[in-house]
Design a protein around this motif. Structure first.
Motif, PDB file in Angstrom:
ATOM      1  N   TYR A  50       1.133   5.943  -5.270  1.00 51.79           N
ATOM      2  CA  TYR A  50       0.086   6.725  -4.241  1.00 51.79           C
ATOM      3  C   TYR A  50      -1.084   6.024  -4.240  1.00 51.79           C
ATOM      4  CZ  TYR A  50       3.717  10.255  -4.965  1.00 51.79           C
ATOM      5  OH  TYR A  50       4.841  10.997  -4.891  1.00 51.79           O
ATOM      6  N   TRP A  51      -1.626   5.394  -4.901  1.00 49.06           N
ATOM      7  CA  TRP A  51      -3.040   4.735  -4.638  1.00 49.06           C
ATOM      8  C   TRP A  51      -2.837   3.372  -3.633  1.00 49.06           C
ATOM      9  CZ3 TRP A  51      -5.264  -0.181  -5.364  1.00 49.06           C
ATOM     10  CH2 TRP A  51      -6.919  -0.214  -5.423  1.00 49.06           C
ATOM     11  N   PHE A  52      -1.956   2.777  -3.764  1.00 49.16           N
ATOM     12  CA  PHE A  52      -1.683   1.583  -2.878  1.00 49.16           C
ATOM     13  C   PHE A  52      -1.153   2.284  -1.370  1.00 49.16           C
ATOM     14  CE2 PHE A  52      -1.321  -1.377  -6.421  1.00 49.16           C
ATOM     15  CZ  PHE A  52      -2.405  -2.301  -5.716  1.00 49.16           C
ATOM     16  N   GLY A  53      -0.345   3.256  -1.589  1.00 56.79           N
ATOM     17  CA  GLY A  53       0.495   3.823  -0.536  1.00 56.79           C
ATOM     18  C   GLY A  53      -0.573   4.496   0.545  1.00 56.79           C
ATOM     19  N   TYR A  54      -1.503   5.132   0.023  1.00 62.93           N
ATOM     20  CA  TYR A  54      -2.523   5.605   1.052  1.00 62.93           C
ATOM     21  C   TYR A  54      -3.071   4.734   1.717  1.00 62.93           C
ATOM     22  CZ  TYR A  54      -1.196  10.195  -0.712  1.00 62.93           C
ATOM     23  OH  TYR A  54      -0.378  11.511  -0.924  1.00 62.93           O
ATOM     24  N   GLU A  55      -3.556   3.602   0.997  1.00 58.28           N
ATOM     25  CA  GLU A  55      -4.184   2.478   1.764  1.00 58.28           C
ATOM     26  C   GLU A  55      -3.250   1.803   2.718  1.00 58.28           C
ATOM     27  OE1 GLU A  55      -7.550   1.891   1.548  1.00 58.28           O
ATOM     28  OE2 GLU A  55      -7.660   3.620  -0.012  1.00 58.28           O
ATOM     29  N   PHE A  56      -2.063   1.700   2.448  1.00 63.00           N
ATOM     30  CA  PHE A  56      -1.075   1.126   3.502  1.00 63.00           C
ATOM     31  C   PHE A  56      -1.034   1.819   4.708  1.00 63.00           C
ATOM     32  CE2 PHE A  56       1.413  -1.142  -0.053  1.00 63.00           C
ATOM     33  CZ  PHE A  56       0.290  -2.194  -0.267  1.00 63.00           C
ATOM     34  N   ILE A  57      -1.078   2.924   4.467  1.00 69.21           N
ATOM     35  CA  ILE A  57      -0.547   4.312   5.692  1.00 69.21           C
ATOM     36  C   ILE A  57      -1.994   4.199   6.416  1.00 69.21           C
ATOM     37  CG2 ILE A  57      -0.705   6.629   6.065  1.00 69.21           C
ATOM     38  CD1 ILE A  57       2.043   5.605   5.187  1.00 69.21           C
ATOM     39  N   LYS A  58      -3.084   3.941   5.854  1.00 67.90           N
ATOM     40  CA  LYS A  58      -4.402   3.658   6.697  1.00 67.90           C
ATOM     41  C   LYS A  58      -4.131   2.656   7.652  1.00 67.90           C
ATOM     42  CE  LYS A  58      -7.566   5.615   3.488  1.00 67.90           C
ATOM     43  NZ  LYS A  58      -8.739   5.215   2.463  1.00 67.90           N
ATOM     44  N   THR A  59      -3.601   1.411   7.329  1.00 62.74           N
ATOM     45  CA  THR A  59      -3.553   0.370   8.280  1.00 62.74           C
ATOM     46  C   THR A  59      -2.664   0.624   9.524  1.00 62.74           C
ATOM     47  OG1 THR A  59      -1.338  -0.656   7.426  1.00 62.74           O
ATOM     48  CG2 THR A  59      -3.632  -1.121   6.173  1.00 62.74           C
ATOM     49  N   LYS A  60      -1.751   1.873   9.533  1.00 65.31           N
ATOM     50  CA  LYS A  60      -1.201   2.391  10.686  1.00 65.31           C
ATOM     51  C   LYS A  60      -0.191   1.330  11.006  1.00 65.31           C
ATOM     52  CE  LYS A  60      -4.700   5.638  12.026  1.00 65.31           C
ATOM     53  NZ  LYS A  60      -5.526   5.972  13.084  1.00 65.31           N
ATOM     54  N   GLN A  61       0.310   0.322  10.211  1.00 64.50           N
ATOM     55  CA  GLN A  61       1.429  -0.356  10.480  1.00 64.50           C
ATOM     56  C   GLN A  61       2.473  -0.637   9.565  1.00 64.50           C
ATOM     57  OE1 GLN A  61      -0.703  -4.156  11.264  1.00 64.50           O
ATOM     58  NE2 GLN A  61      -2.097  -3.362  12.395  1.00 64.50           N
ATOM     59  N   ILE A  62       2.673   0.315   8.584  1.00 60.29           N
ATOM     60  CA  ILE A  62       3.441   0.356   7.767  1.00 60.29           C
ATOM     61  C   ILE A  62       4.936   1.041   8.227  1.00 60.29           C
ATOM     62  CG2 ILE A  62       2.670   2.355   6.473  1.00 60.29           C
ATOM     63  CD1 ILE A  62       3.630   1.197   3.971  1.00 60.29           C
ATOM     64  N   SER A  63       5.840   0.292   7.844  1.00 57.65           N
ATOM     65  CA  SER A  63       7.288   0.903   8.403  1.00 57.65           C
ATOM     66  C   SER A  63       8.115   1.158   6.926  1.00 57.65           C
ATOM     67  CB  SER A  63       8.191   0.259   9.206  1.00 57.65           C
ATOM     68  OG  SER A  63       8.494  -1.000   8.530  1.00 57.65           O
ATOM     69  N   GLU A  64       9.155   1.930   7.001  1.00 55.47           N
ATOM     70  CA  GLU A  64      10.108   2.098   5.795  1.00 55.47           C
ATOM     71  C   GLU A  64      10.249   0.872   5.283  1.00 55.47           C
ATOM     72  OE1 GLU A  64      13.874   4.845   4.748  1.00 55.47           O
ATOM     73  OE2 GLU A  64      13.237   4.968   6.918  1.00 55.47           O
ATOM     74  N   LEU A  65      10.494  -0.032   5.964  1.00 52.22           N
ATOM     75  CA  LEU A  65      11.012  -1.584   5.367  1.00 52.22           C
ATOM     76  C   LEU A  65       9.965  -2.202   4.327  1.00 52.22           C
ATOM     77  CD1 LEU A  65      12.751  -3.189   8.600  1.00 52.22           C
ATOM     78  CD2 LEU A  65      13.721  -2.404   6.590  1.00 52.22           C
TER      79      LEU A  65
END
Length: 161
Positions: A50-65
């Motif tokens: 969750y900690w990393f995930g929320y940061e990745f989501i902020k990039t607006k470039q994360i896909s399911e892969l």
């Protein structure tokens, strides 16, 4: 090229444009999904998910892969924290092994931290999470009507002939 009734334009610089919208060609995640059971994350690793995930989501470039990279980050951050805990628990003896012969070596805990740092750096580079990584990803955007320095030199040379 036609794909799903959208016209896709490929530019010479590798940039891909969608003529009908500004959405990327793949669906980005709008929210962070729960870690899948097949990732077999323990409770501490889920915290890092969750900690990393929320940061990745902020990039607006994360896909399911990209979720596999999130799993990797969660695993290695937890491994790093466990190794750090052991080093602090054992004090200086947690950093260096001393053998009967007098020879010394770094402990396995230090080796785990080094390995985790390497893997976490790879994940960071993948998502551009650090300042250094963002600078590598960043590209100069110039208007279509603006010539590059090379183009200006070529124009002057051809005009002079």
């Amino acid at each position: 090229m036609k794909q799903n009734n959208l016209t896709i334009a490929h530019k010479s610089d590798g940039h891909v444009e969608d003529s009908q919208s500004e959405q990327p060609l793949y669906e980005i995640l709008k929210g962070l999904p729960k870690p899948e059971a097949r990732f077999k994350l323990n409770a501490a690793q889920k915290k890092w998910w969750y900690w990393f995930g929320y940061e990745f989501i902020k990039t607006k470039q994360i896909s399911e892969l990209d979720l596999i990279h999130l799993q990797k980050a969660s695993f290695w951050m937890d491994a790093r924290c466990q190794a750090m805990f052991q080093i602090h628990k054992e004090g200086y003896d947690g950093l260096v092994q001393t053998f009967k012969s007098g020879a010394t070596n770094v402990t396995g805990h230090v080796s785990i931290i080094e390995k985790a740092d390497k893997h976490l750096d790879e994940v960071s580079a993948h998502f551009g999470l650090s300042i250094k990584d963002r600078m590598k990803i960043k590209t100069d955007v110039q208007p279509d009507n603006q010539l590059s320095l090379f183009d200006k030199v070529v124009q002057k040379l051809t005009a002079a002939q």
